[in-house]
Design a protein around this motif. Structure first.
Motif, PDB file in Angstrom:
ATOM      1  N   HIS A   1     -21.096  25.722  54.499  1.00  0.00           N
ATOM      2  CA  HIS A   1     -20.521  26.514  53.407  1.00  0.00           C
ATOM      3  C   HIS A   1     -21.553  26.608  52.285  1.00  0.00           C
ATOM      4  N   GLY A   2     -22.350  27.671  52.336  1.00  0.00           N
ATOM      5  CA  GLY A   2     -23.314  27.912  51.279  1.00  0.00           C
ATOM      6  C   GLY A   2     -24.558  27.069  51.323  1.00  0.00           C
ATOM      7  N   THR A   3     -24.833  26.415  52.423  1.00  0.00           N
ATOM      8  CA  THR A   3     -26.038  25.597  52.542  1.00  0.00           C
ATOM      9  C   THR A   3     -26.791  25.999  53.808  1.00  0.00           C
ATOM     10  N   PRO A   4     -28.111  25.859  53.814  1.00  0.00           N
ATOM     11  CA  PRO A   4     -28.890  26.186  55.020  1.00  0.00           C
ATOM     12  C   PRO A   4     -28.642  25.146  56.098  1.00  0.00           C
ATOM     13  N   PRO A   5     -29.009  25.460  57.326  1.00  0.00           N
ATOM     14  CA  PRO A   5     -28.820  24.492  58.407  1.00  0.00           C
ATOM     15  C   PRO A   5     -29.788  23.321  58.243  1.00  0.00           C
ATOM     16  N   PRO A   6     -29.536  22.213  58.927  1.00  0.00           N
ATOM     17  CA  PRO A   6     -30.502  21.101  58.909  1.00  0.00           C
ATOM     18  C   PRO A   6     -31.867  21.570  59.422  1.00  0.00           C
ATOM     19  N   ARG A   7     -32.900  20.844  59.080  1.00  0.00           N
ATOM     20  CA  ARG A   7     -34.267  21.236  59.454  1.00  0.00           C
ATOM     21  C   ARG A   7     -34.423  21.377  60.955  1.00  0.00           C
ATOM     22  N   TYR A   8     -33.759  20.502  61.713  1.00  0.00           N
ATOM     23  CA  TYR A   8     -33.906  20.577  63.164  1.00  0.00           C
ATOM     24  C   TYR A   8     -33.220  21.814  63.742  1.00  0.00           C
ATOM     25  N   ALA A   9     -32.361  22.477  62.936  1.00  0.00           N
ATOM     26  CA  ALA A   9     -31.677  23.690  63.396  1.00  0.00           C
ATOM     27  C   ALA A   9     -32.106  24.906  62.588  1.00  0.00           C
ATOM     28  N   ALA A  10     -33.344  24.872  62.061  1.00  0.00           N
ATOM     29  CA  ALA A  10     -33.806  25.967  61.198  1.00  0.00           C
ATOM     30  C   ALA A  10     -33.840  27.309  61.928  1.00  0.00           C
ATOM     31  N   SER A  11     -34.017  27.287  63.232  1.00  0.00           N
ATOM     32  CA  SER A  11     -34.082  28.546  63.995  1.00  0.00           C
ATOM     33  C   SER A  11     -32.715  29.004  64.509  1.00  0.00           C
ATOM     34  N   TRP A  12     -31.677  28.243  64.209  1.00  0.00           N
ATOM     35  CA  TRP A  12     -30.352  28.610  64.696  1.00  0.00           C
ATOM     36  C   TRP A  12     -29.832  29.825  63.924  1.00  0.00           C
ATOM     37  N   VAL A  13     -28.942  30.581  64.544  1.00  0.00           N
ATOM     38  CA  VAL A  13     -28.485  31.860  64.003  1.00  0.00           C
ATOM     39  C   VAL A  13     -27.122  31.688  63.323  1.00  0.00           C
ATOM     40  N   ALA A  14     -27.013  32.244  62.092  1.00  0.00           N
ATOM     41  CA  ALA A  14     -25.765  32.146  61.332  1.00  0.00           C
ATOM     42  C   ALA A  14     -24.787  33.238  61.738  1.00  0.00           C
ATOM     43  N   HIS A  15     -23.528  32.850  61.916  1.00  0.00           N
ATOM     44  CA  HIS A  15     -22.454  33.803  62.215  1.00  0.00           C
ATOM     45  C   HIS A  15     -21.324  33.562  61.222  1.00  0.00           C
ATOM     46  N   PRO A  16     -20.870  34.593  60.511  1.00  0.00           N
ATOM     47  CA  PRO A  16     -19.799  34.413  59.521  1.00  0.00           C
ATOM     48  C   PRO A  16     -18.506  33.910  60.168  1.00  0.00           C
ATOM     49  N   LEU A  17     -17.802  33.045  59.435  1.00  0.00           N
ATOM     50  CA  LEU A  17     -16.508  32.531  59.875  1.00  0.00           C
ATOM     51  C   LEU A  17     -15.487  32.790  58.773  1.00  0.00           C
ATOM     52  N   SER A  18     -15.018  34.000  58.671  1.00  0.00           N
ATOM     53  CA  SER A  18     -14.117  34.354  57.582  1.00  0.00           C
ATOM     54  C   SER A  18     -12.798  33.590  57.668  1.00  0.00           C
ATOM     55  N   GLY A  19     -12.433  33.143  58.858  1.00  0.00           N
ATOM     56  CA  GLY A  19     -11.186  32.409  58.993  1.00  0.00           C
ATOM     57  C   GLY A  19     -11.159  31.119  58.203  1.00  0.00           C
ATOM     58  N   LEU A  20     -12.333  30.488  58.022  1.00  0.00           N
ATOM     59  CA  LEU A  20     -12.403  29.248  57.258  1.00  0.00           C
ATOM     60  C   LEU A  20     -12.452  29.498  55.756  1.00  0.00           C
ATOM     61  N   GLY A  21     -12.645  30.728  55.351  1.00  0.00           N
ATOM     62  CA  GLY A  21     -12.733  31.037  53.935  1.00  0.00           C
ATOM     63  C   GLY A  21     -14.046  31.727  53.609  1.00  0.00           C
ATOM     64  N   HIS A  22     -14.117  32.264  52.393  1.00  0.00           N
ATOM     65  CA  HIS A  22     -15.315  32.993  51.978  1.00  0.00           C
ATOM     66  C   HIS A  22     -16.537  32.084  51.964  1.00  0.00           C
ATOM     67  N   GLY A  23     -17.631  32.578  52.552  1.00  0.00           N
ATOM     68  CA  GLY A  23     -18.897  31.857  52.510  1.00  0.00           C
ATOM     69  C   GLY A  23     -19.133  30.903  53.662  1.00  0.00           C
ATOM     70  N   TRP A  24     -18.152  30.727  54.548  1.00  0.00           N
ATOM     71  CA  TRP A  24     -18.335  29.811  55.670  1.00  0.00           C
ATOM     72  C   TRP A  24     -19.053  30.514  56.820  1.00  0.00           C
ATOM     73  N   VAL A  25     -19.992  29.789  57.446  1.00  0.00           N
ATOM     74  CA  VAL A  25     -20.708  30.296  58.615  1.00  0.00           C
ATOM     75  C   VAL A  25     -20.801  29.186  59.649  1.00  0.00           C
ATOM     76  N   VAL A  26     -21.114  29.564  60.870  1.00  0.00           N
ATOM     77  CA  VAL A  26     -21.447  28.604  61.899  1.00  0.00           C
ATOM     78  C   VAL A  26     -22.843  28.944  62.404  1.00  0.00           C
ATOM     79  N   TYR A  27     -23.690  27.944  62.486  1.00  0.00           N
ATOM     80  CA  TYR A  27     -25.039  28.113  63.033  1.00  0.00           C
ATOM     81  C   TYR A  27     -25.011  27.770  64.516  1.00  0.00           C
ATOM     82  N   LEU A  28     -25.415  28.763  65.332  1.00  0.00           N
ATOM     83  CA  LEU A  28     -25.446  28.580  66.777  1.00  0.00           C
ATOM     84  C   LEU A  28     -26.886  28.595  67.264  1.00  0.00           C
ATOM     85  N   PRO A  29     -27.201  27.793  68.273  1.00  0.00           N
ATOM     86  CA  PRO A  29     -28.582  27.743  68.763  1.00  0.00           C
ATOM     87  C   PRO A  29     -29.017  29.075  69.376  1.00  0.00           C
ATOM     88  N   PRO A  30     -30.307  29.386  69.315  1.00  0.00           N
ATOM     89  CA  PRO A  30     -30.774  30.690  69.811  1.00  0.00           C
ATOM     90  C   PRO A  30     -30.564  30.876  71.304  1.00  0.00           C
TER      91      PRO A  30
END
Length: 489
Positions: free
Chosen positions: A454-483
């Motif tokens: 929620h409003g923060t970048p992924p951990p360094r080990y997941a810097a290349s992971w792709v962000a996908h919005p998760l509006s169901g959790l509320g405004h600003g939430w995303v899930v980072y998925l591996p490439p």
């Protein structure tokens, strides 16, 4: 009434035991009407249920917790995944627990109305109605603490094997649910057993120690297996709690939280519904009044024990913790309800000239208190049901992206969201660290994995992971998925 004749309903309801049972039935009815139908889980509930559910991976069980509540729910959780059934089960046995908790006090008070009224004052609180059917241990610590203090006084005054077994059983229940709370509740009891000459019964102290040891055994064994011993587990617990130290503003924090939110961390900004909070600062005055009036009637001993255990139970939450939650003080409310009831029952007789007016005033005050608390309960149940629905929506959004069990989630809110997905959870850093980065990445290559943010970048080990919005959790939430993971669209 002739031998063998059935008692009339009017005669039956003159008995304090019948009124005590009626209070428990009322508590269960309110829970079924207001709380049980709100089935979605909170963060802590998801964690506890996952420990015993055959359908879920167990979430990380951190140091401050104890497993007592998981044993209580295990029979139902093993049979069904229905949260409504689970809440109904807890509502029924919770109501029965109120009867069992206050039962030993029926023989300890000279005024018949004291014990049923104390049970009503405790059961009538919104926080009691809310947590009696939640998978949270505080309510069970409260009823266990009341029973423990009651059986302690019963044995100290009159002896009896049944009372002694009651001490052992109640102490074991409290320690099994929350060993730290058990220590604070029990603290005044051995002091009283030594200070009051006629209470000096060695078997009483043995029963206290045996009950505590029996209940805390699992926590102690787990401390050696996972943390290097009880002291190391206590240090880890303190770190997770933000440091257990002198926090004199804890009293204000608990006052801020008295009408919600369920967790006040950080805490401040004033009291919600301040008019409905006037009872809270009045409690110490009513407790003092109850002790004085009971002393005048030469019946102060039991009330004093309840007050001492209640005050002792409040110390860690009012003075040693830097945040608050309404449920923390449930044991305090349950114990202090007894001297408060002494005050309210005896007050009209203390001023004979004003007896009718005082009786009406007390009755109106009790009705207003219980009624306002039921109103608060309906508000809290509704508002928190809306909040918890976001976990369901977040899980639905992740399922649409293709996350299926076996899967793995990290990040904030991962525990309740994973509950609805059947995923495992893991943290690679922070006070709730449960795995290493290498292990997390290894699991991510073998199963669908996401990191909630929620409003923060992924951990360094997941810097290349792709962000996908998760509006169901509320405004600003995303899930980072591996490439290497291909989400569905």
């Amino acid at each position: 009434m002739t031998a063998g004749a059935m008692p009339k309903p009017r005669d039956l309801m003159r008995r304090p035991a019948a009124w005590l049972i009626a209070v428990a039935v009322l508590l269960a009815a309110v829970e079924f009407a207001v709380v049980v139908r709100h089935g979605d889980v909170g963060w802590d509930e998801a964690l506890y249920i996952s420990q015993v559910s055959p359908r879920l991976p167990a979430a990380f069980f951190d140091a401050p917790r104890a497993r007592g509540i998981t044993y209580l729910i295990a029979p139902v959780v093993w049979v069904t995944a229905s949260l409504t059934v689970l809440r109904a089960y807890l509502a029924v046995i919770g109501a029965a627990a109120v009867v069992l908790a206050y039962w030993p006090w029926l023989a300890l008070t000279s005024r018949k109305a004291v014990v049923p009224l104390a049970a009503l004052l405790f059961s009538g609180l919104w926080v009691t109605g809310y947590y009696a059917s939640e998978v949270i241990p505080n309510f069970w610590v409260a009823v266990g603490g009341v029973a423990l203090a009651g059986w302690f006084v019963r044995y100290a005054v009159a002896g009896g094997r049944g009372a002694l077994l009651g001490v052992v059983a109640a102490a074991a229940v409290v320690a099994l649910m929350r060993p730290g709370d058990a220590a604070w509740i029990v603290l005044p009891l051995p002091i009283a057993a030594v200070a009051v000459r006629r209470w000096r019964r060695p078997a009483l102290l043995v029963a206290l120690v045996a009950g505590l040891a029996l209940g805390a055994a699992q926590w102690i064994i787990e401390a050696y297996l996972r943390y290097g011993g009880p002291l190391e587990r206590l240090r880890a617990s303190s770190a997770i709690e933000g440091g257990i130290a002198w926090h004199p503003r804890g009293v204000l924090y608990e006052l801020y939280a008295v009408n919600g939110p369920l967790l006040c961390r950080p805490c401040g900004g004033g009291v919600e519904h301040p008019t409905l909070s006037l009872w809270w600062p009045a409690v110490p005055l009513l407790v003092a009044g109850g002790l004085i009036l009971a002393a005048r009637a030469r019946a102060a001993g039991p009330a004093a024990i309840a007050a001492a255990c209640g005050v002792s139970a409040s110390v860690p939450y009012l003075l040693l913790l830097g945040y608050a939650a309404p449920r923390f003080l449930l044991p305090v409310y349950a114990l202090l309800a007894l001297p408060v009831a002494e005050c309210l029952v005896r007050l009209p007789d203390a001023v004979p000239r004003l007896r009718p007016a005082l009786a009406v005033l007390v009755s109106v005050g009790i009705l207003a208190q219980v009624g306002s608390q039921v109103l608060l309960l309906s508000w809290e149940a509704r508002d928190n049901a809306v909040q918890r629905l976001t976990y369901v929506r977040g899980a639905t959004a992740l399922r649409h992206l293709g996350l299926r069990r076996p899967c793995l989630l990290g990040g904030p809110r991962s525990v309740p969201v994973a509950f609805y997905l059947g995923c495992g959870t893991a943290a690679t850093s922070g006070i709730l660290k449960s795995t290493t980065v290498a292990d997390f990445l290894d699991r991510a290559r073998r199963a669908p994995t996401g990191i909630l943010s929620h409003g923060t970048p992924p951990p360094r080990y997941a810097a290349s992971w792709v962000a996908h919005p998760l509006s169901g959790l509320g405004h600003g939430w995303v899930v980072y998925l591996p490439p290497w993971f291909s989400p569905r669209r």
